[in-house]
Design a protein around this motif. Structure first.
Motif, PDB file in Angstrom:
ATOM      1  N   LEU A 240      -2.494  10.153   3.932  1.00 49.72           N
ATOM      2  CA  LEU A 240      -2.736  11.513   3.470  1.00 49.72           C
ATOM      3  C   LEU A 240      -1.459  12.311   3.241  1.00 49.72           C
ATOM      4  O   LEU A 240      -1.499  13.416   2.696  1.00 49.72           O
ATOM      5  N   ALA A 241      -0.318  11.742   3.645  1.00 51.20           N
ATOM      6  CA  ALA A 241       0.943  12.460   3.470  1.00 51.20           C
ATOM      7  C   ALA A 241       1.404  12.465   2.019  1.00 51.20           C
ATOM      8  O   ALA A 241       2.200  13.323   1.614  1.00 51.20           O
ATOM      9  N   ARG A 242       0.919  11.515   1.223  1.00 46.98           N
ATOM     10  CA  ARG A 242       1.351  11.411  -0.171  1.00 46.98           C
ATOM     11  C   ARG A 242       0.470  12.266  -1.088  1.00 46.98           C
ATOM     12  O   ARG A 242      -0.745  12.352  -0.895  1.00 46.98           O
ATOM     13  N   ASP A 243       1.111  12.877  -2.076  1.00 47.09           N
ATOM     14  CA  ASP A 243       0.390  13.699  -3.052  1.00 47.09           C
ATOM     15  C   ASP A 243      -0.129  12.789  -4.166  1.00 47.09           C
ATOM     16  O   ASP A 243       0.648  12.280  -4.981  1.00 47.09           O
ATOM     17  N   VAL A 244      -1.444  12.595  -4.185  1.00 41.45           N
ATOM     18  CA  VAL A 244      -2.047  11.755  -5.229  1.00 41.45           C
ATOM     19  C   VAL A 244      -2.932  12.598  -6.151  1.00 41.45           C
ATOM     20  O   VAL A 244      -3.810  12.073  -6.834  1.00 41.45           O
ATOM     21  N   SER A 245      -2.665  13.885  -6.181  1.00 39.49           N
ATOM     22  CA  SER A 245      -3.519  14.793  -6.955  1.00 39.49           C
ATOM     23  C   SER A 245      -3.399  14.593  -8.465  1.00 39.49           C
ATOM     24  O   SER A 245      -4.233  15.090  -9.224  1.00 39.49           O
ATOM     25  N   SER A 246      -2.373  13.872  -8.903  1.00 38.47           N
ATOM     26  CA  SER A 246      -2.222  13.622 -10.342  1.00 38.47           C
ATOM     27  C   SER A 246      -3.234  12.609 -10.857  1.00 38.47           C
ATOM     28  O   SER A 246      -3.467  12.523 -12.074  1.00 38.47           O
TER      29      SER A 246
ATOM     30  N   ALA B 215       0.810  -1.210   0.000  1.00 41.42           N
ATOM     31  CA  ALA B 215       0.000   0.000   0.000  1.00 41.42           C
ATOM     32  C   ALA B 215       0.852   1.273   0.000  1.00 41.42           C
ATOM     33  O   ALA B 215       0.622   2.188  -0.806  1.00 41.42           O
ATOM     34  N   GLU B 216       1.836   1.327   0.883  1.00 41.95           N
ATOM     35  CA  GLU B 216       2.674   2.535   0.934  1.00 41.95           C
ATOM     36  C   GLU B 216       3.473   2.702  -0.356  1.00 41.95           C
ATOM     37  O   GLU B 216       3.654   3.825  -0.854  1.00 41.95           O
ATOM     38  N   GLY B 217       3.950   1.595  -0.903  1.00 49.71           N
ATOM     39  CA  GLY B 217       4.708   1.647  -2.143  1.00 49.71           C
ATOM     40  C   GLY B 217       3.875   2.167  -3.301  1.00 49.71           C
ATOM     41  O   GLY B 217       4.371   2.903  -4.168  1.00 49.71           O
ATOM     42  N   ALA B 218       2.598   1.791  -3.331  1.00 46.96           N
ATOM     43  CA  ALA B 218       1.714   2.271  -4.395  1.00 46.96           C
ATOM     44  C   ALA B 218       1.540   3.777  -4.308  1.00 46.96           C
ATOM     45  O   ALA B 218       1.604   4.493  -5.323  1.00 46.96           O
ATOM     46  N   LEU B 219       1.323   4.285  -3.098  1.00 44.68           N
ATOM     47  CA  LEU B 219       1.164   5.731  -2.931  1.00 44.68           C
ATOM     48  C   LEU B 219       2.447   6.476  -3.290  1.00 44.68           C
ATOM     49  O   LEU B 219       2.406   7.548  -3.907  1.00 44.68           O
ATOM     50  N   ALA B 220       3.595   5.891  -2.915  1.00 43.30           N
ATOM     51  CA  ALA B 220       4.869   6.520  -3.251  1.00 43.30           C
ATOM     52  C   ALA B 220       5.069   6.574  -4.760  1.00 43.30           C
ATOM     53  O   ALA B 220       5.549   7.573  -5.311  1.00 43.30           O
ATOM     54  N   ALA B 221       4.680   5.510  -5.454  1.00 45.06           N
ATOM     55  CA  ALA B 221       4.832   5.479  -6.911  1.00 45.06           C
ATOM     56  C   ALA B 221       3.906   6.491  -7.576  1.00 45.06           C
ATOM     57  O   ALA B 221       4.299   7.152  -8.550  1.00 45.06           O
ATOM     58  N   ILE B 222       2.696   6.613  -7.064  1.00 43.03           N
ATOM     59  CA  ILE B 222       1.762   7.601  -7.615  1.00 43.03           C
ATOM     60  C   ILE B 222       2.339   8.999  -7.485  1.00 43.03           C
ATOM     61  O   ILE B 222       2.309   9.800  -8.423  1.00 43.03           O
ATOM     62  N   GLU B 223       2.889   9.303  -6.314  1.00 44.57           N
ATOM     63  CA  GLU B 223       3.455  10.627  -6.078  1.00 44.57           C
ATOM     64  C   GLU B 223       4.694  10.857  -6.942  1.00 44.57           C
ATOM     65  O   GLU B 223       4.826  11.899  -7.597  1.00 44.57           O
ATOM     66  N   GLN B 224       5.606   9.884  -6.953  1.00 43.13           N
ATOM     67  CA  GLN B 224       6.884  10.061  -7.648  1.00 43.13           C
ATOM     68  C   GLN B 224       6.716  10.197  -9.163  1.00 43.13           C
ATOM     69  O   GLN B 224       7.364  11.052  -9.790  1.00 43.13           O
ATOM     70  N   HIS B 225       5.845   9.382  -9.740  1.00 37.68           N
ATOM     71  CA  HIS B 225       5.730   9.337 -11.200  1.00 37.68           C
ATOM     72  C   HIS B 225       4.540  10.129 -11.729  1.00 37.68           C
ATOM     73  O   HIS B 225       4.282  10.112 -12.924  1.00 37.68           O
ATOM     74  N   ARG B 226       3.846  10.817 -10.847  1.00 34.65           N
ATOM     75  CA  ARG B 226       2.670  11.603 -11.237  1.00 34.65           C
ATOM     76  C   ARG B 226       1.694  10.734 -12.031  1.00 34.65           C
ATOM     77  O   ARG B 226       1.277  11.047 -13.153  1.00 34.65           O
ATOM     78  N   VAL B 227       1.342   9.625 -11.424  1.00 37.92           N
ATOM     79  CA  VAL B 227       0.463   8.646 -12.056  1.00 37.92           C
ATOM     80  C   VAL B 227      -0.905   9.255 -12.323  1.00 37.92           C
ATOM     81  O   VAL B 227      -1.480   9.933 -11.463  1.00 37.92           O
ATOM     82  N   THR B 228      -1.435   9.009 -13.525  1.00 34.24           N
ATOM     83  CA  THR B 228      -2.757   9.529 -13.889  1.00 34.24           C
ATOM     84  C   THR B 228      -3.849   8.463 -13.776  1.00 34.24           C
ATOM     85  O   THR B 228      -5.000   8.782 -13.505  1.00 34.24           O
ATOM     86  N   HIS B 229      -3.486   7.203 -14.040  1.00 31.48           N
ATOM     87  CA  HIS B 229      -4.442   6.100 -14.031  1.00 31.48           C
ATOM     88  C   HIS B 229      -3.844   4.916 -13.276  1.00 31.48           C
ATOM     89  O   HIS B 229      -2.630   4.689 -13.320  1.00 31.48           O
TER      90      HIS B 229
END
Length: 509
Positions: A266-272, A232-246
């Motif tokens: 909530l600490a991870r930026d998933v706004s992408s 779970a944490e790794g997924a959020l980190a990847a979303i933030e790092q790579h600006r995942v859209t989908h």
């Protein structure tokens, strides 16, 4: 379009990034390496309609094999990397693979395959009896292929008898660089995937949806970010790092994300994120509602099968007004049919779900009887995979069961008959029934009810013996988590196990 299209336009753009290691495969590399492998397979004698098997963990080479097959008119059979050697041997033999590419990380299993495959390549290390993948590619040509007929996948989904069934579509009547392939045409368009898509794939690449959606990303020229394995944490980190859209997940992954401490989640930026897709298993209503509350109305669901005989979809806003629904028709027209009479039932009535298509789009490999069993007796172009559900007055589909006794644990289909068959001749077992029971994290877990053979003591030692017996013969995720003993199991006079009674008994406990 295909990777070669984008290699010409954006050669240095990442086609694939491994989320953990950061290892990157550019479009130029994906195009050249899949081309080299395509030449190697042709020189080995594989022609249009032949099969290459892939037994791999999540790694970039999986998509080199995928695109080598799709640009050569070959079928690719991606095999569950958690199966036993015997289970894998059956699939590789049944699909008729003339070549196999296997990851050295799975050497202990693939060295034990009892199947005659003339051409074998090992990726990422040595496997006894296999040629080296990199050496084969280095020796292969980079000349353009004279023709590139479109290939397809031939994937396996267990049947109710427990024997896996190969789902074989007809090869698309197009070249690999021509439009018209099903998955980009339908799902790529629906989820607005274009060159700017950055798609996080957290699931094993041997599953149908991860494999196919990764191919969609490469068809449209986007970037696929593939996790080595989900956390779970790794997924959020990847979303933030790579600006995942989908991204696409199963409900179990949603549960694990929601169980993270709020300050971590909530600490991870998933706004992408623009689109969070889920499928493969029913999602509990409360779980989905919390995901929408967290991420906003970007949670999308579709219902489909490996057979791809039909599909529905539903977005967040529609779902909030129709909670529990899997949506309206996306591919094919759904019909709800009474299993006994074959007649369509009324609004709100439960029956077998059939999808109507203009022409039949799949068959079960080497099993014409199973293929015929999916057809409606009066409408051959209506097919079913055995799921039950109902339609409401607005045409929204609701599922009530996922095949007769199928267990879905963590988004993976498990068929009880296969497990039960393991114990049929076991000296300590008089009778056995395997069911799925609710599990907060996995959706369902596997539970076995056992009637011991006469004179056998039902105790913890017997449970341990049976568990070990299963672990030696089938994939570990199929092994029952619990064994419960009964003096007699509920069978009808005709021999049918009344599993509903066992489920009620378990819940009553």
């Amino acid at each position: 379009m295909y990777p070669g299209t984008w290699a010409a336009k954006n050669p240095d753009k990442p086609a694939l990034i491994m989320a953990g290691s950061g290892r990157t495969l550019t479009y130029a590399e994906l195009d050249e390496r899949s081309l080299r492998l395509a030449h190697h397979l042709r020189e080995a004698g594989l022609g249009v309609g032949d099969v290459v098997a892939l037994v791999s963990d999540n790694r970039p080479e999986a998509y080199e094999v995928y695109w080598a097959a799709l640009r050569s008119g070959l079928y690719i059979t991606a095999v569950n990397s958690h199966l036993s050697a015997a289970e894998t041997s059956y699939i590789v033999a049944d699909c008729g693979a003339r070549a196999i590419v296997a990851s050295a990380a799975l050497a202990d299993m693939v060295e034990g395959l009892d199947v005659d495959v003339p051409h074998r390549l090992a990726v990422g290390g040595e496997i006894a009896g296999y040629d080296d993948y990199e050496t084969a590619l280095a020796a292969a040509s980079t000349e353009p292929l004279p023709e590139q007929p479109h290939g397809d996948d031939l994937l396996y989904s267990s049947g109710t008898t427990g024997r896996p069934k190969g789902i074989k579509p007809p090869l698309p009547p197009i070249a690999v660089d021509e439009p018209g392939y099903l998955y980009p045409t339908v799902f790529g368009a629906v989820y607005e995937m274009g060159e700017d898509v950055v798609y996080l794939s957290p699931a094993p690449v041997y599953h149908a949806a991860p494999l196919r959606f990764g191919g969609v990303v490469h068809t449209v020229g986007g970037t696929l970010v593939m996790m080595e394995r989900f956390d779970a944490e790794g997924a959020l980190a990847a979303i933030e790092q790579h600006r995942v859209t989908h991204t696409q997940m199963v409900p179990t992954m949603f549960v694990r994300l929601l169980k993270l401490p709020e300050e971590v989640r909530l600490a991870r930026d998933v706004s992408s994120l623009r689109c969070v897709i889920h499928a493969a298993a029913p999602c509990p209503i409360d779980v989905k509602r919390r995901m929408i509350d967290w991420l906003g109305p970007i949670v999308e669901e579709y219902y489909a099968s490996t057979e791809a005989n039909g599909s529905t979809k539903i977005g967040s806003e529609e779902w909030l007004t129709h909670p529990g629904s899997v949506g309206k028709a996306l591919l094919g027209i759904p019909h709800i049919v009474d299993e006994e009479t074959g007649a369509e039932v009324g609004v709100g009535e439960i029956g077998t779900i059939y999808f109507e298509r203009e022409v039949r789009n799949f068959s079960y490999h080497n099993d014409p009887e199973k293929t015929r069993s999916t057809e409606h007796p009066d409408h051959p172009n209506w097919t079913t995979v055995g799921d039950l559900g109902y339609l409401d007055g607005e045409g929204f589909l609701y599922l009530t069961d996922r095949k007769a006794f199928m267990i879905i644990s963590g988004g993976v289909n498990i068929y009880p008959q296969e497990i039960e068959d393991l114990f049929t001749l076991h000296d300590a077992v008089g009778d056995i029934a395997v069911i799925g029971v609710p599990d907060e994290e996995m959706g369902e877990r596997v539970v076995a009810f056992v009637q011991p053979a006469p004179g056998v003591v039902a105790d913890d030692a017997l449970a341990a013996e049976l568990r070990d017996h299963a672990r030696e013969r089938i994939a570990h995720y199929k092994v029952p988590r619990e064994f419960h003993f009964r003096a007699e199991l509920p069978r009808t006079p005709t021999g049918k196990m009344v599993k509903g009674r066992l489920r009620d008994e378990y819940v009553g406990r």
